[in-house]
Design a protein around this motif. Structure first.
Motif, PDB file in Angstrom:
ATOM      1  N   GLY A  10       8.796  -4.328  -6.530  1.00 38.24           N
ATOM      2  CA  GLY A  10       7.376  -4.344  -6.173  1.00 38.24           C
ATOM      3  C   GLY A  10       7.074  -4.590  -4.711  1.00 38.24           C
ATOM      4  N   PHE A  11       7.982  -4.143  -3.829  1.00 39.58           N
ATOM      5  CA  PHE A  11       7.744  -4.324  -2.391  1.00 39.58           C
ATOM      6  C   PHE A  11       6.616  -3.407  -1.937  1.00 39.58           C
ATOM      7  CE2 PHE A  11       8.570  -2.968   2.022  1.00 39.58           C
ATOM      8  CZ  PHE A  11       8.458  -4.204   2.652  1.00 39.58           C
ATOM      9  N   SER A  12       5.604  -3.986  -1.313  1.00 40.71           N
ATOM     10  CA  SER A  12       4.455  -3.206  -0.859  1.00 40.71           C
ATOM     11  C   SER A  12       4.759  -2.488   0.450  1.00 40.71           C
ATOM     12  CB  SER A  12       3.241  -4.121  -0.674  1.00 40.71           C
ATOM     13  OG  SER A  12       2.177  -3.392  -0.084  1.00 40.71           O
ATOM     14  N   LEU A  13       4.574  -1.174   0.448  1.00 38.94           N
ATOM     15  CA  LEU A  13       4.807  -0.389   1.665  1.00 38.94           C
ATOM     16  C   LEU A  13       3.742  -0.649   2.716  1.00 38.94           C
ATOM     17  CD1 LEU A  13       5.953   2.928  -0.013  1.00 38.94           C
ATOM     18  CD2 LEU A  13       7.345   1.421   1.407  1.00 38.94           C
ATOM     19  N   ARG A  14       2.664  -1.278   2.312  1.00 42.09           N
ATOM     20  CA  ARG A  14       1.645  -1.675   3.283  1.00 42.09           C
ATOM     21  C   ARG A  14       2.234  -2.648   4.300  1.00 42.09           C
ATOM     22  NH1 ARG A  14      -1.689   0.124   6.107  1.00 42.09           N
ATOM     23  NH2 ARG A  14      -2.260   1.403   4.306  1.00 42.09           N
ATOM     24  N   LYS A  15       3.142  -3.512   3.847  1.00 44.33           N
ATOM     25  CA  LYS A  15       3.792  -4.473   4.751  1.00 44.33           C
ATOM     26  C   LYS A  15       4.640  -3.740   5.793  1.00 44.33           C
ATOM     27  CE  LYS A  15       4.064  -8.167   1.312  1.00 44.33           C
ATOM     28  NZ  LYS A  15       4.978  -9.028   0.513  1.00 44.33           N
ATOM     29  N   LEU A  16       5.289  -2.645   5.351  1.00 45.48           N
ATOM     30  CA  LEU A  16       6.097  -1.848   6.273  1.00 45.48           C
ATOM     31  C   LEU A  16       5.212  -1.162   7.310  1.00 45.48           C
ATOM     32  CD1 LEU A  16       9.176  -1.379   6.372  1.00 45.48           C
ATOM     33  CD2 LEU A  16       8.789   0.800   5.205  1.00 45.48           C
ATOM     34  N   ASN A  17       4.080  -0.638   6.841  1.00 51.71           N
ATOM     35  CA  ASN A  17       3.109  -0.019   7.755  1.00 51.71           C
ATOM     36  C   ASN A  17       2.615  -1.027   8.787  1.00 51.71           C
ATOM     37  OD1 ASN A  17       3.080   2.578   6.616  1.00 51.71           O
ATOM     38  ND2 ASN A  17       1.591   1.991   5.079  1.00 51.71           N
ATOM     39  N   ASP A  18       2.306  -2.225   8.309  1.00 50.24           N
ATOM     40  CA  ASP A  18       1.799  -3.265   9.212  1.00 50.24           C
ATOM     41  C   ASP A  18       2.858  -3.662  10.249  1.00 50.24           C
ATOM     42  OD1 ASP A  18      -0.557  -3.248   7.825  1.00 50.24           O
ATOM     43  OD2 ASP A  18      -0.096  -5.011   6.612  1.00 50.24           O
ATOM     44  N   TYR A  19       4.121  -3.710   9.806  1.00 47.80           N
ATOM     45  CA  TYR A  19       5.205  -4.098  10.712  1.00 47.80           C
ATOM     46  C   TYR A  19       5.362  -3.092  11.853  1.00 47.80           C
ATOM     47  CZ  TYR A  19       9.918  -5.130  12.412  1.00 47.80           C
ATOM     48  OH  TYR A  19      10.993  -5.418  13.211  1.00 47.80           O
ATOM     49  N   TYR A  20       5.300  -1.791  11.508  1.00 48.99           N
ATOM     50  CA  TYR A  20       5.466  -0.745  12.521  1.00 48.99           C
ATOM     51  C   TYR A  20       4.139  -0.322  13.152  1.00 48.99           C
ATOM     52  CZ  TYR A  20      10.363  -0.027  11.212  1.00 48.99           C
ATOM     53  OH  TYR A  20      11.712  -0.192  11.005  1.00 48.99           O
ATOM     54  N   LYS A  21       3.033  -0.944  12.678  1.00 52.28           N
ATOM     55  CA  LYS A  21       1.694  -0.614  13.193  1.00 52.28           C
ATOM     56  C   LYS A  21       1.371   0.874  13.006  1.00 52.28           C
ATOM     57  CE  LYS A  21       1.463  -4.350  16.605  1.00 52.28           C
ATOM     58  NZ  LYS A  21       2.641  -5.084  16.114  1.00 52.28           N
ATOM     59  N   VAL A  22       1.633   1.357  11.776  1.00 53.85           N
ATOM     60  CA  VAL A  22       1.371   2.761  11.447  1.00 53.85           C
ATOM     61  C   VAL A  22       0.656   2.832  10.098  1.00 53.85           C
ATOM     62  CG1 VAL A  22       3.344   3.669  12.731  1.00 53.85           C
ATOM     63  CG2 VAL A  22       3.647   2.970  10.345  1.00 53.85           C
ATOM     64  N   ASP A  23       0.300   4.048   9.720  1.00 54.29           N
ATOM     65  CA  ASP A  23      -0.293   4.287   8.399  1.00 54.29           C
ATOM     66  C   ASP A  23       0.361   5.546   7.844  1.00 54.29           C
ATOM     67  OD1 ASP A  23      -1.908   4.020   6.193  1.00 54.29           O
ATOM     68  OD2 ASP A  23      -3.624   5.044   7.090  1.00 54.29           O
ATOM     69  N   LEU A  24       1.616   5.412   7.398  1.00 50.18           N
ATOM     70  CA  LEU A  24       2.416   6.565   6.994  1.00 50.18           C
ATOM     71  C   LEU A  24       2.486   6.771   5.488  1.00 50.18           C
ATOM     72  CD1 LEU A  24       5.473   6.203   9.417  1.00 50.18           C
ATOM     73  CD2 LEU A  24       3.485   7.689   9.666  1.00 50.18           C
ATOM     74  N   ILE A  25       2.649   5.674   4.735  1.00 50.77           N
ATOM     75  CA  ILE A  25       2.843   5.812   3.295  1.00 50.77           C
ATOM     76  C   ILE A  25       2.369   4.552   2.577  1.00 50.77           C
ATOM     77  CG2 ILE A  25       5.236   4.981   3.446  1.00 50.77           C
ATOM     78  CD1 ILE A  25       5.890   7.020   1.172  1.00 50.77           C
ATOM     79  N   ASN A  26       1.744   4.748   1.419  1.00 51.17           N
ATOM     80  CA  ASN A  26       1.289   3.627   0.595  1.00 51.17           C
ATOM     81  C   ASN A  26       2.019   3.650  -0.748  1.00 51.17           C
ATOM     82  OD1 ASN A  26      -0.493   2.725   2.525  1.00 51.17           O
ATOM     83  ND2 ASN A  26      -2.290   3.706   1.607  1.00 51.17           N
TER      84      ASN A  26
END
Length: 218
Positions: A10-26
């Motif tokens: 259940g890892f949220s890809l929103r956290k990955l987006n926030d880390y890289y400061k992008v909006d690539l995938i949800n």
């Protein structure tokens, strides 16, 4: 030498987006990793960074409710089916990068080769079509390379590929195609449409002639 097995649910890809400061995938990911390597440092703490950069092995990712942002594959497919000339491809590019694509549930395997994460050719189902995706990501320089192709019975769609490359924080996607092959196919499709239209007109004209003859006989 070490073996590292890890599971994450259940890892949220929103956290990955926030880390890289992008909006690539949800969406969310379930991850299972089985990695091996050699630790060279004498660090007493858990050497997570060294494991990340020096491991070989496999990770299996199960994505749920996945949505690719700013890449509209459904509209792209629709626009491709309506192409009448090569100049319309400019509009095709605009529609591709306007909107999102729902992928739903998908499974991926990632091959770890030290700092390079390889995605072998993987088939993803998008709506009623299948897209083959392959590429790699270098976690050291944070650069990504992906190639996506339609694996389709529609010979027109299969002529197009989407290439994504650059820094993960600002990747660039472009449409690649064989211009000669696409032009030839467009000509054949237009010819087929004209022939069908002509056949309908001739059929209608023939029906009118028959109707007139019948009226005279009666």
């Amino acid at each position: 030498e070490y073996s590292f097995n890890n599971s994450l649910k259940g890892f949220s890809l929103r956290k990955l987006n926030d880390y890289y400061k992008v909006d690539l995938i949800n969406g969310t990911l379930d991850l299972n990793s089985s990695l091996k390597g050699v630790i060279k440092s004498n660090n007493d703490f858990f050497p997570f960074r060294e494991i990340l950069f020096n491991s070989n092995g496999v990770s299996t990712l199960l994505g749920n409710e996945l949505v690719i942002k700013n890449l509209n594959l459904n509209d792209f497919k629709e626009k491709v089916s309506k192409l009448n000339n090569i100049n319309q491809i400019k509009e095709l590019k605009k529609s591709l990068f306007k909107g999102d694509t729902a992928l739903g549930k998908q499974e991926l395997k990632i091959l770890h080769e030290k700092e390079v994460l390889n995605l072998p050719l993987t088939k993803l189902k998008v709506d009623e079509e299948v897209i083959g995706v392959s590429g790699k990501y270098n976690i050291n320089n944070k650069k990504i390379e992906l190639i996506s192709n339609y694996v389709s019975k529609n010979s027109f769609l299969s002529l197009f590929s989407i290439k994504t490359k650059g820094k993960i924080s600002n990747p660039t996607s472009t449409i690649s195609f064989d211009e000669k092959a696409v032009s030839t196919l467009i000509e054949k499709l237009v010819e087929k449409k004209l022939k069908k239209s002509l056949e309908k007109k001739l059929e209608k004209k023939f029906d009118n002639i028959i109707d007139n003859l019948l009226e005279e006989l009666w």
